[in-house]
Scaffold this motif. Sequence first.
Motif, mmCIF file in Angstrom:
data_model
loop_
_atom_site.group_PDB
_atom_site.id
_atom_site.type_symbol
_atom_site.label_atom_id
_atom_site.label_comp_id
_atom_site.label_asym_id
_atom_site.label_seq_id
_atom_site.Cartn_x
_atom_site.Cartn_y
_atom_site.Cartn_z
ATOM 1 N N ASP A 23 -2.086 8.290 5.923
ATOM 2 C CA ASP A 23 -1.421 7.508 5.054
ATOM 3 C C ASP A 23 -1.896 6.094 5.714
ATOM 4 O O ASP A 23 -1.686 5.981 6.764
ATOM 5 C CB ASP A 23 0.079 7.799 4.659
ATOM 6 N N GLU A 62 2.281 3.959 -1.745
ATOM 7 C CA GLU A 62 2.069 4.739 -3.092
ATOM 8 C C GLU A 62 3.249 5.441 -3.758
ATOM 9 O O GLU A 62 4.211 5.519 -3.176
ATOM 10 C CB GLU A 62 0.898 5.935 -2.877
ATOM 11 N N GLU A 63 2.953 5.531 -5.102
ATOM 12 C CA GLU A 63 3.943 6.234 -5.689
ATOM 13 C C GLU A 63 4.616 7.617 -5.571
ATOM 14 O O GLU A 63 5.792 7.865 -5.800
ATOM 15 C CB GLU A 63 3.481 6.146 -7.224
ATOM 16 N N LYS A 64 3.733 8.332 -5.019
ATOM 17 C CA LYS A 64 4.430 9.677 -4.473
ATOM 18 C C LYS A 64 5.366 9.632 -3.504
ATOM 19 O O LYS A 64 6.031 10.523 -3.492
ATOM 20 C CB LYS A 64 3.081 10.340 -3.877
ATOM 21 N N TRP A 65 5.518 8.357 -2.818
ATOM 22 C CA TRP A 65 6.561 8.432 -1.948
ATOM 23 C C TRP A 65 7.978 8.218 -2.572
ATOM 24 O O TRP A 65 9.098 8.266 -1.913
ATOM 25 C CB TRP A 65 6.373 7.301 -0.859
ATOM 26 N N GLY A 86 0.805 -1.144 0.081
ATOM 27 C CA GLY A 86 0.109 -0.052 0.033
ATOM 28 C C GLY A 86 0.928 1.258 0.054
ATOM 29 O O GLY A 86 0.353 2.288 0.382
#
Length: 334
Positions: A283, A218-221, A216
């Motif tokens: 998150d 996410e790509e933003k990280w 879980g």
Amino acid sequence: MSDSVDSPKIAKEPPPGHVSVSKILIHPIKSCRGTSVESALYTPQGLENDRKWSIIDANKLQIITARESPKMVLITPHITKDESSAHNGILRVTFPESSGCESFEVPLDPNEEYLKKWTILPKITLWPTHDPIDGYICESVSSSGPSPSEVLSKYFEKPVHLVYKGPRPRPSDPTTAFPKLEATAVFQDMYPLLVLSEESTTAIEEQLVGHVGTQGIEEKWKTEKVLIERFRPNIVLKGGGPFAEDDWEEISIGPEGSPSIVLVSKCTRCLLPNVSPETGERDKAVPYKVIMKFRTGIDEVQKLKPCVGCNGVPMGSGVVRVGDAVRVKKMIGS
């Protein structure tokens, strides 16, 4: 194949002048937004005005935290000191514009006469396993307009109160390293101070990038930073390296002769750091699932819980300033 085992890393005491204070954060209302300051007074109970207030469920008399109500991190307390006033200043509380809640002001340091007019609650619960805490229901400086309880109840959509810590001492738990610990706190989770090295968040980010797309995360990280404010420390250090404080037992900050701060335990972590201090959104994975991968097994008693930062108890009163040198007076095991 070699039968040799790598030797455990032996921590070394940082040389004088190597570690300093990079940030000081005060959180006047428990679980609400923190304030970065250049200097702060401290006592054995922690930084001045830190967690001196909390918000409670008016029916259950239970302290509310961002663990169950993430949007409270968007409530912003502003401290204005004024030694010429009856209460040494005010605490102004503001809300996101979208909430429709108006700001209010309460006394920063209400005097005895003022407190006699307020309702004291002797049995407020933070941890059901511990003795209750006392606190006064706060009233506004101004007699016009809605009360703090009314404004906050609108924000939380249920009856709540803002409470100011009462006079009854609240003991901190002894720790494995300090079984005879005698310390008190106000509305902190348990201990007066939280100390954390700023390099630790960089280490967490380095671990994080490798797990993007799993569990879980996410790509933003791939590019987003893990703000140190997520961990709600009081004194942020730099120069010692990631998690350097793990190996320290006693430090002092500032001029020679400043009181010692004893690091009595590691800070075991819950899901609260998953709440963004900027958006109030939780998150589903970061940073908790990341620190679970490399920061467990550090606390002797709660080995399955991840640890970030150390709980500190000042041995006296003093002033801490950004830029102050940090001296490690004792390493663990020395």
